[in-house]
Design a protein around this motif. Sequence first.
Motif, PDB file in Angstrom:
ATOM      1  N   LEU A   1       0.824  -1.211   0.000  1.00 24.79           N
ATOM      2  CA  LEU A   1       0.000   0.000   0.000  1.00 24.79           C
ATOM      3  C   LEU A   1       0.859   1.263   0.000  1.00 24.79           C
ATOM      4  CD1 LEU A   1      -2.741  -1.164   2.502  1.00 24.79           C
ATOM      5  CD2 LEU A   1      -3.052  -0.736   0.053  1.00 24.79           C
ATOM      6  N   ARG A   2       1.938   1.250   0.755  1.00 26.11           N
ATOM      7  CA  ARG A   2       2.814   2.425   0.780  1.00 26.11           C
ATOM      8  C   ARG A   2       3.512   2.627  -0.568  1.00 26.11           C
ATOM      9  NH1 ARG A   2       4.217   4.929   5.665  1.00 26.11           N
ATOM     10  NH2 ARG A   2       3.148   4.060   7.487  1.00 26.11           N
ATOM     11  N   LEU A   3       3.676   1.571  -1.324  1.00 30.94           N
ATOM     12  CA  LEU A   3       4.217   1.677  -2.681  1.00 30.94           C
ATOM     13  C   LEU A   3       3.120   1.980  -3.701  1.00 30.94           C
ATOM     14  CD1 LEU A   3       6.702  -1.338  -2.607  1.00 30.94           C
ATOM     15  CD2 LEU A   3       7.326   1.080  -2.722  1.00 30.94           C
ATOM     16  N   LYS A   4       1.914   2.238  -3.210  1.00 28.33           N
ATOM     17  CA  LYS A   4       0.740   2.520  -4.038  1.00 28.33           C
ATOM     18  C   LYS A   4       0.373   1.333  -4.920  1.00 28.33           C
ATOM     19  CE  LYS A   4       1.421   7.528  -4.190  1.00 28.33           C
ATOM     20  NZ  LYS A   4       1.699   8.686  -5.045  1.00 28.33           N
ATOM     21  N   GLY A   5       0.611   0.140  -4.382  1.00 29.95           N
ATOM     22  CA  GLY A   5       0.130  -1.067  -5.018  1.00 29.95           C
ATOM     23  C   GLY A   5      -1.162  -1.513  -4.369  1.00 29.95           C
ATOM     24  N   ASN A   6      -1.825  -2.478  -4.991  1.00 34.35           N
ATOM     25  CA  ASN A   6      -3.116  -2.916  -4.454  1.00 34.35           C
ATOM     26  C   ASN A   6      -3.334  -4.418  -4.534  1.00 34.35           C
ATOM     27  OD1 ASN A   6      -3.533  -3.306  -7.202  1.00 34.35           O
ATOM     28  ND2 ASN A   6      -5.099  -1.716  -7.404  1.00 34.35           N
ATOM     29  N   TYR A   7      -2.296  -5.191  -4.900  1.00 32.27           N
ATOM     30  CA  TYR A   7      -2.541  -6.575  -5.306  1.00 32.27           C
ATOM     31  C   TYR A   7      -1.424  -7.473  -4.816  1.00 32.27           C
ATOM     32  CZ  TYR A   7      -3.783 -10.341  -8.626  1.00 32.27           C
ATOM     33  OH  TYR A   7      -4.159 -11.529  -9.216  1.00 32.27           O
ATOM     34  N   LEU A   8      -1.800  -8.711  -4.414  1.00 32.93           N
ATOM     35  CA  LEU A   8      -0.813  -9.675  -3.923  1.00 32.93           C
ATOM     36  C   LEU A   8      -1.177 -11.083  -4.356  1.00 32.93           C
ATOM     37  CD1 LEU A   8       1.601 -10.511  -2.029  1.00 32.93           C
ATOM     38  CD2 LEU A   8      -0.118 -10.777  -0.217  1.00 32.93           C
ATOM     39  N   TRP A   9      -0.184 -11.778  -4.910  1.00 35.65           N
ATOM     40  CA  TRP A   9      -0.201 -13.237  -4.970  1.00 35.65           C
ATOM     41  C   TRP A   9       0.632 -13.699  -3.776  1.00 35.65           C
ATOM     42  CZ3 TRP A   9       1.212 -14.613 -10.761  1.00 35.65           C
ATOM     43  CH2 TRP A   9       0.116 -14.327 -11.578  1.00 35.65           C
ATOM     44  N   PRO A  10       0.016 -14.323  -2.784  1.00 35.63           N
ATOM     45  CA  PRO A  10       0.762 -14.675  -1.567  1.00 35.63           C
ATOM     46  C   PRO A  10       1.697 -15.856  -1.760  1.00 35.63           C
ATOM     47  CG  PRO A  10      -1.519 -15.380  -1.404  1.00 35.63           C
ATOM     48  CD  PRO A  10      -1.411 -14.641  -2.683  1.00 35.63           C
ATOM     49  N   ALA A  11       2.578 -16.035  -0.795  1.00 36.69           N
ATOM     50  CA  ALA A  11       3.499 -17.175  -0.800  1.00 36.69           C
ATOM     51  C   ALA A  11       2.717 -18.470  -0.953  1.00 36.69           C
ATOM     52  CB  ALA A  11       4.314 -17.188   0.487  1.00 36.69           C
ATOM     53  N   MET A  12       3.238 -19.419  -1.749  1.00 27.73           N
ATOM     54  CA  MET A  12       2.389 -20.524  -2.166  1.00 27.73           C
ATOM     55  C   MET A  12       2.990 -21.907  -2.023  1.00 27.73           C
ATOM     56  SD  MET A  12       2.924 -20.877  -6.196  1.00 27.73           S
ATOM     57  CE  MET A  12       2.719 -22.587  -5.819  1.00 27.73           C
TER      58      MET A  12
END
Length: 890
Positions: free
Chosen positions: A236-247
């Motif tokens: 969020l601080r990098l102004k991102g909004n999306y995550l594929w989590p560790a898998m």
Amino acid sequence: MTPIRTMLLASAMTLVMPGTALAAADRCDRPVAVCTNPTPAAFRLLAGGRGAQVVVDAGADTAVKDAAQGFTGDLARVGGASAGVVRTSLATGAPAVVIGVLGQSPLIGGLVKAGRIRATDIAGRWEAYRQIVVDRPFPGVPQALIIVGADRRGAVFGTYDLSERIGVSPWSWWADVPVAHRSDLWIAKGDRTDAPRVRYRGIFINDEEPAFGTWARTHFGGINAKMYAHVFDLILRLKGNYLWPAMWGKSIAADDPASMPLADAKGLVLGTSHHEPMTRAQSEWHRAPTPGQTSAWDRQGNRIASPSGAAKDAVIGGKWDYLTNAQNLRAFWRGGIERMMTAGSRGQPMEQLVTVGMRGDGDEPMSEGTATHLLERIVADQRTIIADVTGRPASATPQVWALYKEVQDYYDQGMKVPDDVTLLFSDDNWGQIRRLPTGDRDRSGGYGIYYHFDYVGGPRSYKWLANTQVQKTWQQLDLAYRRGVKQLWVVNVGDVKPMEMPIDFFMKMAWNPDAMTPEALAAYPETWGRALFGPAHGGQIGRIADDYARLAARRKPELVDADSFPLGGLSADRLDGGEFGRMVAAWTALEQRMLAMRDRLRPDQRDAYLQLVEHPVAAMANLYRLYYAVAWNRRLAAADDPRANGFADQAEAAFRRDRDLTEAYHHAHDGKWDGMMLQTKFGYTSWSDPKTDQMPQVKRVSRADGRPTASIGAAAAPASSPTAPTGHYAVAEAGAFVRARGRADLGWRVIPHLGRTDGAIISYPQGRPATTTADGVRADYAMTLKQAGDATLRLYMVPALDTNGGKGLRIGVSIDGAPVQILTMNLKVDGPEWTRAVKDNAFPLEAKFPSLAAGTHRIAIWRIDDNMAVQRLLLFTGAIPPSYLGPDAP
């Protein structure tokens, strides 16, 4: 100063990128600028170290409240005071920062209704925000800074944008970047708006064992919500909004039920990776229904046997095969969509971008002979599940279909994709985008790109250190953006650390690719350094980091061994290091610059410097010295030369030093990053990484007493013999053209440090159709041959793929006005030429010119196809190996 650097210096020095305001904090001539001195009608954000009151509506979204609390803490860190609390009512007589969402905030709604805030230009825009200073906004409040978002993430980004501009780096937690103290700060009068150009922007934590997984288990007890809270904040601080989590062996939903609601509460959009359909982690397919039990991995991320020794495809869910096990797969996928509907934190479904489609189990290819119609049927069935569970048309739920590896082949063969599903193209796992849109740019689902800073696969896995140039990332992503890829950008970042600089660049460019011009790119390393380390030394630190990336990208560290580069000549009294020696010298010189800078930093900057600059430079320099010593040891030992023993000692010392460097990293900041530097890098014999670092074999010749000494380390062949060019040659950097010609809308641009030499040239703007020689887009060079003869002109290209799915990329060459010869680079992923290109970060194209006279010749290169970046020109007679880059290489 290099010619390329000189050409762009004037424009680069004057550019200031968003988020670096304190480096120019006294420049208060811009609306809502952060100022260290008061200006007329400026808003007092910090007064004597105490921040203005921060206010949100009592009914504000949880993401807005969370960002407001984070901002309150940031004010306290900058001001040096204790953190205040976020208020839900205004205190009279004091300035206020009011944060809210348009249409959801009564406080802000009143200002809009009264005409004090303009809102029509951001209303309905995805993640847009306005920051505006308003005088006497409310009774008893003299002045306010209003941060209004068009939606909840718009308010979050407007808030964290200000945090970064007052000096709190997005990397303050993740890289221990200190916050500079300011007792007083003002916000200049006026208003500013911003919004992202790419809709979904995020990262993929992958290949996360043993480093990221060990670190998380050591410090947080697992891959859980406590750990993910820091990941969410970083994005969020990098102004991102999306995550594929560790898998790998992990499930963000099943491992800790608090993780998904926390993501939703903070405003993150969750997804699952390219081969994990319908929000389900792949490991869930292999887990028994009993809580805590798994079949393929345990909760520490370690592979264990399946029940009763069953094969991988005979575990809990049955075989991962839609032809034979469709009913179980549909039930499994339905569970993922049902969970999406209930796992939200706000009484609403989770906000997720649902991956559809299917690959083989464990990210393997589908079974051989899989027909495209089967994948079409799978997606149709998945969309039926989505519609049934959500009670809405499938098109109302955002979806993405990853065209990764063989799935792209099915697409190229005519596989049909619903118009509302985002088509996610991919690179070749090594930074070259494989495919881009060629037709409908207006399809409702749009297009995305899946990029890599980390990869497990051939020619060798690379997971240890950052080795991707921001210049290469820019060239490929700018191309994608110009070709209409604006819906989703996601990048595989491995363990997150130590990919800080490429991640930072990727996310800044994803926010606004239009702002990342060639001039902004040239300025980026120094801008990055100043934002993290301040104006005094930050520019020099940024240049060190940029030089590190250029050297590291010449050959990824896992690909370096004793045979990577030729040694020079060997005599009784002299050893010529050759190209390998020049590589070691370049790393040693960079290490000396890095150490000199370290000694000039404040103590509170040392931990961040170690993580971001010192460790990667020192570790890579040490790796090169180790393999250089091994190469000489083997060559000398093969000649029974006692000098081999000294090189054996050096190699063993370098192997021990790598362990010391790792330990220093793990002990930094009171052991905060213990475990994060565990990826292996020594001992590769194939694409797959060894379980532990292996000391390369060195040999010792007989000692003075005539007794032999045993070999030490893993077995290996002797280093290759030196390879030297014959004949005469002339070298020209691609950026050192005598003259460049173009059209009004198309020409050549120099991109410093793109590739492995001084830089490269590209046709710009990118994304334009092919041209012919009649269009006259060319660059001219003067090159002198000292000896006449049959000559070869070699262009060293930055590797690239034909993103149109055609027969390769073309460029023209001519000498002295003779007819143009067309050269084609047609790299096929996993083919031998592609393998050589990604190993060397260069690919040679050659044209023959018989009976060329001695003297100076006019060389011209002609633009034909887009996406062709030229690094260096070599004109020669005689024979020169394809990997040779010239007398001053590397």
